[in-house]
Design an enzyme around this catalytic site. Structure first.
Site, PDB file in Angstrom:
ATOM      1  N   GLY A  32      -5.200  -8.740 -24.644  1.00  0.00           N
ATOM      2  CA  GLY A  32      -5.068  -9.025 -26.065  1.00  0.00           C
ATOM      3  C   GLY A  32      -5.535 -10.416 -26.436  1.00  0.00           C
ATOM      4  O   GLY A  32      -6.192 -11.105 -25.665  1.00  0.00           O
ATOM      5  N   HIS A  38     -14.451 -10.546 -25.468  1.00  0.00           N
ATOM      6  CA  HIS A  38     -13.873  -9.219 -25.234  1.00  0.00           C
ATOM      7  C   HIS A  38     -14.671  -8.136 -25.963  1.00  0.00           C
ATOM      8  O   HIS A  38     -14.943  -7.063 -25.410  1.00  0.00           O
ATOM      9  CB  HIS A  38     -12.425  -9.172 -25.733  1.00  0.00           C
ATOM     10  CG  HIS A  38     -11.485 -10.079 -25.006  1.00  0.00           C
ATOM     11  ND1 HIS A  38     -11.001 -11.234 -25.569  1.00  0.00           N
ATOM     12  CD2 HIS A  38     -10.941  -9.995 -23.770  1.00  0.00           C
ATOM     13  CE1 HIS A  38     -10.186 -11.825 -24.712  1.00  0.00           C
ATOM     14  NE2 HIS A  38     -10.135 -11.103 -23.616  1.00  0.00           N
ATOM     15  N   GLN A  62       1.102 -10.732 -13.124  1.00  0.00           N
ATOM     16  CA  GLN A  62      -0.010 -11.604 -12.730  1.00  0.00           C
ATOM     17  C   GLN A  62       0.181 -13.043 -13.190  1.00  0.00           C
ATOM     18  O   GLN A  62      -0.698 -13.880 -13.015  1.00  0.00           O
ATOM     19  CB  GLN A  62      -1.347 -11.056 -13.225  1.00  0.00           C
ATOM     20  CG  GLN A  62      -1.575 -11.109 -14.722  1.00  0.00           C
ATOM     21  CD  GLN A  62      -2.839 -10.370 -15.124  1.00  0.00           C
ATOM     22  OE1 GLN A  62      -2.917  -9.145 -15.029  1.00  0.00           O
ATOM     23  NE2 GLN A  62      -3.847 -11.108 -15.576  1.00  0.00           N
ATOM     24  N   ASP A 153     -14.073 -14.316 -15.516  1.00  0.00           N
ATOM     25  CA  ASP A 153     -13.125 -14.185 -14.404  1.00  0.00           C
ATOM     26  C   ASP A 153     -13.882 -13.594 -13.215  1.00  0.00           C
ATOM     27  O   ASP A 153     -13.636 -12.457 -12.805  1.00  0.00           O
ATOM     28  CB  ASP A 153     -11.948 -13.301 -14.819  1.00  0.00           C
ATOM     29  CG  ASP A 153     -11.140 -13.929 -15.940  1.00  0.00           C
ATOM     30  OD1 ASP A 153     -10.517 -14.971 -15.697  1.00  0.00           O
ATOM     31  OD2 ASP A 153     -11.139 -13.392 -17.060  1.00  0.00           O
ATOM     32  N   VAL A 179     -19.578 -15.052 -22.783  1.00  0.00           N
ATOM     33  CA  VAL A 179     -19.950 -15.418 -24.151  1.00  0.00           C
ATOM     34  C   VAL A 179     -19.464 -16.845 -24.393  1.00  0.00           C
ATOM     35  O   VAL A 179     -18.310 -17.176 -24.100  1.00  0.00           O
ATOM     36  CB  VAL A 179     -19.338 -14.447 -25.173  1.00  0.00           C
ATOM     37  CG1 VAL A 179     -19.681 -14.877 -26.594  1.00  0.00           C
ATOM     38  CG2 VAL A 179     -19.842 -13.029 -24.914  1.00  0.00           C
ATOM     39  N   MET A 187     -15.847 -18.758 -24.008  1.00  0.00           N
ATOM     40  CA  MET A 187     -14.775 -18.251 -24.862  1.00  0.00           C
ATOM     41  C   MET A 187     -13.604 -17.799 -24.002  1.00  0.00           C
ATOM     42  O   MET A 187     -13.780 -17.130 -22.987  1.00  0.00           O
ATOM     43  CB  MET A 187     -15.280 -17.102 -25.729  1.00  0.00           C
ATOM     44  CG  MET A 187     -16.218 -17.553 -26.818  1.00  0.00           C
ATOM     45  SD  MET A 187     -16.548 -16.238 -28.019  1.00  0.00           S
ATOM     46  CE  MET A 187     -17.557 -17.139 -29.189  1.00  0.00           C
ATOM     47  N   SER A 188     -12.405 -18.169 -24.429  1.00  0.00           N
ATOM     48  CA  SER A 188     -11.195 -17.851 -23.681  1.00  0.00           C
ATOM     49  C   SER A 188     -10.016 -17.841 -24.635  1.00  0.00           C
ATOM     50  O   SER A 188      -9.968 -18.639 -25.586  1.00  0.00           O
ATOM     51  CB  SER A 188     -10.956 -18.879 -22.576  1.00  0.00           C
ATOM     52  OG  SER A 188      -9.667 -18.739 -22.016  1.00  0.00           O
ATOM     53  N   SER A 189      -9.060 -16.963 -24.361  1.00  0.00           N
ATOM     54  CA  SER A 189      -7.849 -16.931 -25.172  1.00  0.00           C
ATOM     55  C   SER A 189      -7.079 -18.240 -25.074  1.00  0.00           C
ATOM     56  O   SER A 189      -6.316 -18.589 -25.972  1.00  0.00           O
ATOM     57  CB  SER A 189      -6.960 -15.765 -24.729  1.00  0.00           C
ATOM     58  OG  SER A 189      -7.622 -14.531 -24.917  1.00  0.00           O
ATOM     59  N   ARG A 190      -7.264 -18.962 -23.983  1.00  0.00           N
ATOM     60  CA  ARG A 190      -6.518 -20.211 -23.786  1.00  0.00           C
ATOM     61  C   ARG A 190      -7.177 -21.415 -24.456  1.00  0.00           C
ATOM     62  O   ARG A 190      -6.580 -22.491 -24.481  1.00  0.00           O
ATOM     63  CB  ARG A 190      -6.319 -20.469 -22.289  1.00  0.00           C
ATOM     64  CG  ARG A 190      -5.366 -19.463 -21.642  1.00  0.00           C
ATOM     65  CD  ARG A 190      -5.058 -19.811 -20.192  1.00  0.00           C
ATOM     66  NE  ARG A 190      -3.978 -18.985 -19.666  1.00  0.00           N
ATOM     67  CZ  ARG A 190      -4.128 -17.836 -19.025  1.00  0.00           C
ATOM     68  NH1 ARG A 190      -5.345 -17.361 -18.846  1.00  0.00           N
ATOM     69  NH2 ARG A 190      -3.088 -17.156 -18.583  1.00  0.00           N
TER      70      ARG A 190
END
Length: 281
Positions: A32, A38, A62, A153, A179, A187-190
């Site tokens: 998410g 994504h 995880q 990843d 991306v 780009m990363s959620s973090r």
């Protein structure tokens, strides 16, 4: 319109109906808080399958004891809108109880030896065990023909490919390209954890990866290239976990032997935010 599914029996019924029609099915697993990276995976999946299932599940097994499970961003409405926009057919939203019916403490766990022990495995013990455990369950739930994972990843992709071969999952594994923002930051959620001051600094990771690649391709000694990368990142304010050159299977290259293909990988903290990135060559 995207179909949001929370019941496993219903999901299996939908997939079974697709199978009866002779349709090819793809799975895009996520946790998410989705972004353009994504969504690019979903678009890649559409090229290889007739129907796409994307899962959103923040997997507790995880995350390490001092990691960000509780504060990991959750944006369900935006995720659904974005997935629908890029042509996802089903959004699979399993509960923790569905994924771990016996509870997370009693669950069967999967461990992939060797490749899980290095790099991320050293700094996040148990991480890949949790990843493989949940991905194998998603494979059994969706029974996809193809599954798509992001190359950001990279080690995770290598681990999952090894699991698929070893456990004979009849699934094609695809890696989607990283991306990046306009300044090169992956780009990363973090990334949203970064402060306004830290955000420009974070792009130094990508610049360092480019320098590592160029140095290796110019004949640089791997150990020297890695040491210079660490020095450069530390000078930019990072705490470096690793900055390494590896072969595509993550084995260490032998100094003095020119490698035709390889990958530079970095994991480093900027304040409290841990960022990872890589560059294939």
């Amino acid at each position: 319109m995207i179909d949001t599914v929370t019941d496993l029996s219903r999901l299996r019924g939908i997939v079974a109906d697709w199978r009866r029609q002779g349709l090819r099915v793809a799975l895009v697993p996520t946790m998410g808080n989705l972004h353009a990276g994504h969504f690019s995976l979903v678009m890649l999946a559409r090229h290889y399958a007739d129907r796409v299932v994307s899962s959103v599940f923040v997997n507790p097994t995880q995350f390490g004891p001092h990691e960000d499970f509780q504060r990991y961003p959750r944006t369900p409405e935006a995720d659904m809108r974005g997935l629908e926009h890029v042509g996802c057919d089903v959004l699979w939203l399993p509960s923790v109880e569905t994924m771990y019916p016996l509870g997370t403490e009693r669950t069967v766990r999967l461990f992939i030896p060797c490749v899980s022990d290095v790099l991320e495995g050293t700094f996040r013990p148990g991480h890949f065990e949790g990843v493989c455990t949940v991905v194998a369950r998603l494979f059994n739930q969706v029974l996809p023909d193809v599954a798509v994972f992001g190359k950001k990843d990279y080690q995770q992709l290598v681990v999952i490919r090894q699991m698929v071969v070893d456990l004979a999952f009849p699934i094609e594994i695809l890696g989607g390209c990283i991306v990046r923002e306009s300044d090169g930051l992956a780009m990363s959620s973090r990334n949203q954890y970064l402060s306004m001051q830290q955000r420009p600094q974070a792009a130094e990771i990508h610049r360092t990866l480019i320098a590592m690649r160029d140095a290796v391709m110019s004949g640089g000694v791997h150990a020297d290239v890695e040491a210079e990368a660490v020095r450069r990142l530390e000078a930019a304010g990072f705490q470096v976990d690793y900055a390494v050159i590896r072969l595509p299977d993550l084995c260490e290259p032998i100094d003095g032997i020119v490698i035709s293909q390889g990958i530079a990988l970095v994991a480093a903290r900027l304040g409290n935010t841990r960022l990872i990135d890589n560059l294939e060559f």
